[in-house]
Design an enzyme around this catalytic site. Structure first.
Site, PDB file in Angstrom:
ATOM      1  N   SER A  26      -1.702   7.515  -0.277  1.00 56.43           N
ATOM      2  CA  SER A  26      -1.319   6.127   0.028  1.00 56.43           C
ATOM      3  C   SER A  26      -1.221   5.165  -1.140  1.00 56.43           C
ATOM      4  O   SER A  26      -0.801   4.017  -0.944  1.00 56.43           O
ATOM      5  CB  SER A  26      -2.286   5.533   1.041  1.00 56.43           C
ATOM      6  OG  SER A  26      -1.941   5.957   2.321  1.00 56.43           O
TER       7      SER A  26
ATOM      8  N   LYS B  67      -5.133  -5.117  -0.687  1.00 59.67           N
ATOM      9  CA  LYS B  67      -4.806  -4.401   0.551  1.00 59.67           C
ATOM     10  C   LYS B  67      -5.768  -4.871   1.648  1.00 59.67           C
ATOM     11  O   LYS B  67      -6.978  -4.981   1.405  1.00 59.67           O
ATOM     12  CB  LYS B  67      -4.959  -2.894   0.327  1.00 59.67           C
ATOM     13  CG  LYS B  67      -4.555  -2.039   1.517  1.00 59.67           C
ATOM     14  CD  LYS B  67      -4.693  -0.549   1.198  1.00 59.67           C
ATOM     15  CE  LYS B  67      -4.146   0.322   2.322  1.00 59.67           C
ATOM     16  NZ  LYS B  67      -4.239   1.762   2.022  1.00 59.67           N
TER      17      LYS B  67
ATOM     18  N   SER C   1       0.131   4.403   2.880  1.00 63.01           N
ATOM     19  CA  SER C   1      -0.131   3.259   3.701  1.00 63.01           C
ATOM     20  C   SER C   1      -0.222   1.934   2.949  1.00 63.01           C
ATOM     21  O   SER C   1      -0.103   0.870   3.569  1.00 63.01           O
ATOM     22  CB  SER C   1      -1.467   3.477   4.430  1.00 63.01           C
ATOM     23  OG  SER C   1      -2.532   3.531   3.501  1.00 63.01           O
TER      24      SER C   1
END
Ligand code: GLN
Length: 489
Positions: free
Chosen positions: A182, A78, A158
């Site tokens: 997330s 990420k 997210s």
């Protein structure tokens, strides 16, 4: 041996150990898939050269008889984790041109275990969102589609880029971060496993901060065991993060036995919320039945302050974000938009650098922390947070693990829910309480809805008891036997 991209991380380790494949061959296979499926926009930065270089080094280590837990396993990261020499954006324009001169502890641990970096995945700006639509680099497409409907769906957020990458077999595993859901919500939307560890299990050092008392790194993969292997490498005490727990890292993979005989599974009655689809309720009942059939004992528990969790989260998370994001001022790193004096340069930079959702949260956070409102909002929210944590403590006096749905809906279409932030925030109704209490939670794909979209179930555990969570998740995984794949991947 199956096609390389189809292998689980556990299978990859075996194939690599037997010499049936190499780290370089694996890296090349995934780099090829990343190129083919660029339209998903799962990656902000692809790092194929680095991947090949790391893979060659891994093969050389193996040849010398040295092999870490994840030796030769390619991963997607990420783009919230700082990676030395590789630009890190947090999905924001304000970090334009930022290349960290250091490596986050979590990624350093992964490389130490032999893993190979494929690239940095797309995310909601500063990890604020549930759809990936707030990224400066554009939305991510969920590889899944509703049956007979070609509209693009969101992967959740997210950590949507990481979840989409794993679901589309662009990587066998990925890192995410979870502040209010997330990791778990995108895992549910993309039909994969996502594990949020206990707050403090993984170091936050070198991870771009959103809400420091909630942020926690964790893994995505296609199986429970693979998430256990990833967590094993990611976790551990870090003297550079005072909130990282000075505890040994258990053998998480060994915990994935699926033996839940006698395990008490709490079913919180307050999680039957308004607006939850009938299909999700049915899946939840199926999950209870599956664990019962495997020998677990379902029991009714109460988490009475659940209804305050979202409201509390949307005070505490913005408060912490407004403070954390004060550092982006155009002076030290990232974007700078000049002005006639220093104050105007700050204003111009922050106005140009932050997107609408981030600005909304900075404003809310600044408001709830301001003199006169601090006691009414922030302090009150901290008190309610303590009550939410106490609810879980009391429930865990009666049960060993808690089973709930992960999200109130399946993946929605890109653009849906964007006009009303409150509907968007409701997505996190089942994941936020766990975050507020700092507890571990996992989402396991458990079935498909009527449109053919994946749905996840969540298991929540006691603090630092990821092992029980993994054990129960393995039982659920075995019983659900979820093996659907998004069409075309
Ligand atoms: N969707 C939640 C939010 O927008 C959670 C995000 C997260 O966990 N990073 O804050």
């Amino acid at each position: 041996m199956a096609v390389l991209a189809d292998l689980t991380i556990a299978d990859m380790r075996t194939a690599l150990a037997k010499g049936e494949t190499t780290a370089q061959a694996l890296a090349e296979a995934f780099i090829g898939r990343m190129e083919t499926h660029r339209r998903l926009n799962a990656f902000i930065t692809e790092t194929p050269e680095r991947a090949i270089e790391m893979a060659k080094a891994s093969d050389a280590r193996r040849a010398k008889g040295e092999a870490g837990v994840l030796e030769g396993v390619p991963l997607a990261i990420k783009d919230l984790f700082c990676t030395e020499g590789v630009r890190t954006t947090a999905g924001s324009h304000i970090l334009d041109g930022f290349t960290p001169p250091y490596e986050s502890t979590v990624t350093a641990n992964l490389w130490q275990a032999g893993a190979v970096m494929l690239g940095k995945t797309n995310l909601d700006e500063f990890a604020m969102g549930s759809s990936n639509m707030t990224s400066y680099f554009g939305g991510v497409e969920n590889p899944w589609k509703r049956r007979g409907d070609n509209r693009k769906l969101v992967p959740g957020g997210s950590s949507g880029g990481s979840a989409a990458a794993v679901a589309a077999l662009l990587a066998p595993g990925a890192t995410g971060t979870d502040t209010g859901g997330s990791i778990r919500q995108p895992a549910s939307f993309c039909g994969i496993v996502g594990l949020k560890p206990t707050y403090g299990r993984c170091s936050r050092w070198g991870t771009v901060a959103f809400a420091s008392s909630l942020d926690q790194a964790g893994p995505f993969a296609r199986t429970v065991k693979d998430t256990a292997l990833l967590l094993q490498a990611m976790a551990g005490h870090d003297p550079k993060d005072s909130t990282s727990a000075p505890l040994p890292v258990p053998d998480f993979a060994a915990a994935c036995s699926g033996d839940v005989r006698g395990l008490k599974v709490g079913i919180p009655r307050e999680y039957r919320v308004e607006g939850m689809s009938a299909e999700i309720d049915a899946l939840w009942q199926k999950g209870i039945a599956m664990l019962k059939a495997a020998g677990a004992v379902p029991i009714d528990v109460s988490l009475p302050h659940t209804k305050y969790a979202l409201a509390t989260y949307y005070i505490i998370a913005p408060a912490e974000c407004s403070s954390n994001l004060a550092r982006y001022d155009g002076v030290r790193f990232g974007l700078r938009v000049p002005g006639k004096d220093l104050a105007e340069m700050y204003d111009n930079t922050r106005a140009a650098g932050f997107g609408a959702e981030v600005r909304r949260r900075v404003l809310i956070g600044t408001y709830v922390l301001s003199a006169g409102y601090y006691d009414a909002y922030y302090k009150k929210a901290q008190q309610v947070r303590a009550l939410i944590a106490r609810d879980f403590k009391q429930a865990f006096a009666q049960c060993d693990v808690i089973l709930t749905p992960t999200a109130p809906t399946a993946a929605f279409a890109a653009g849906e829910k964007m006009d009303d932030p409150v509907t968007m925030y409701l997505n996190d109704v089942f994941t936020v309480p766990t975050s507020m209490a700092g507890l571990p939670g996992i989402s396991v794909p458990a079935g498909l809805d009527g449109d053919g979209l994946p749905l996840g179930l969540q298991l929540i555990g006691r603090a630092f008891d990821e092992e029980t969570v993994l054990r129960a998740a393995s039982a659920l995984e075995q019983a659900a036997a979820f093996n659907a794949r998004p069409a075309g991947f």
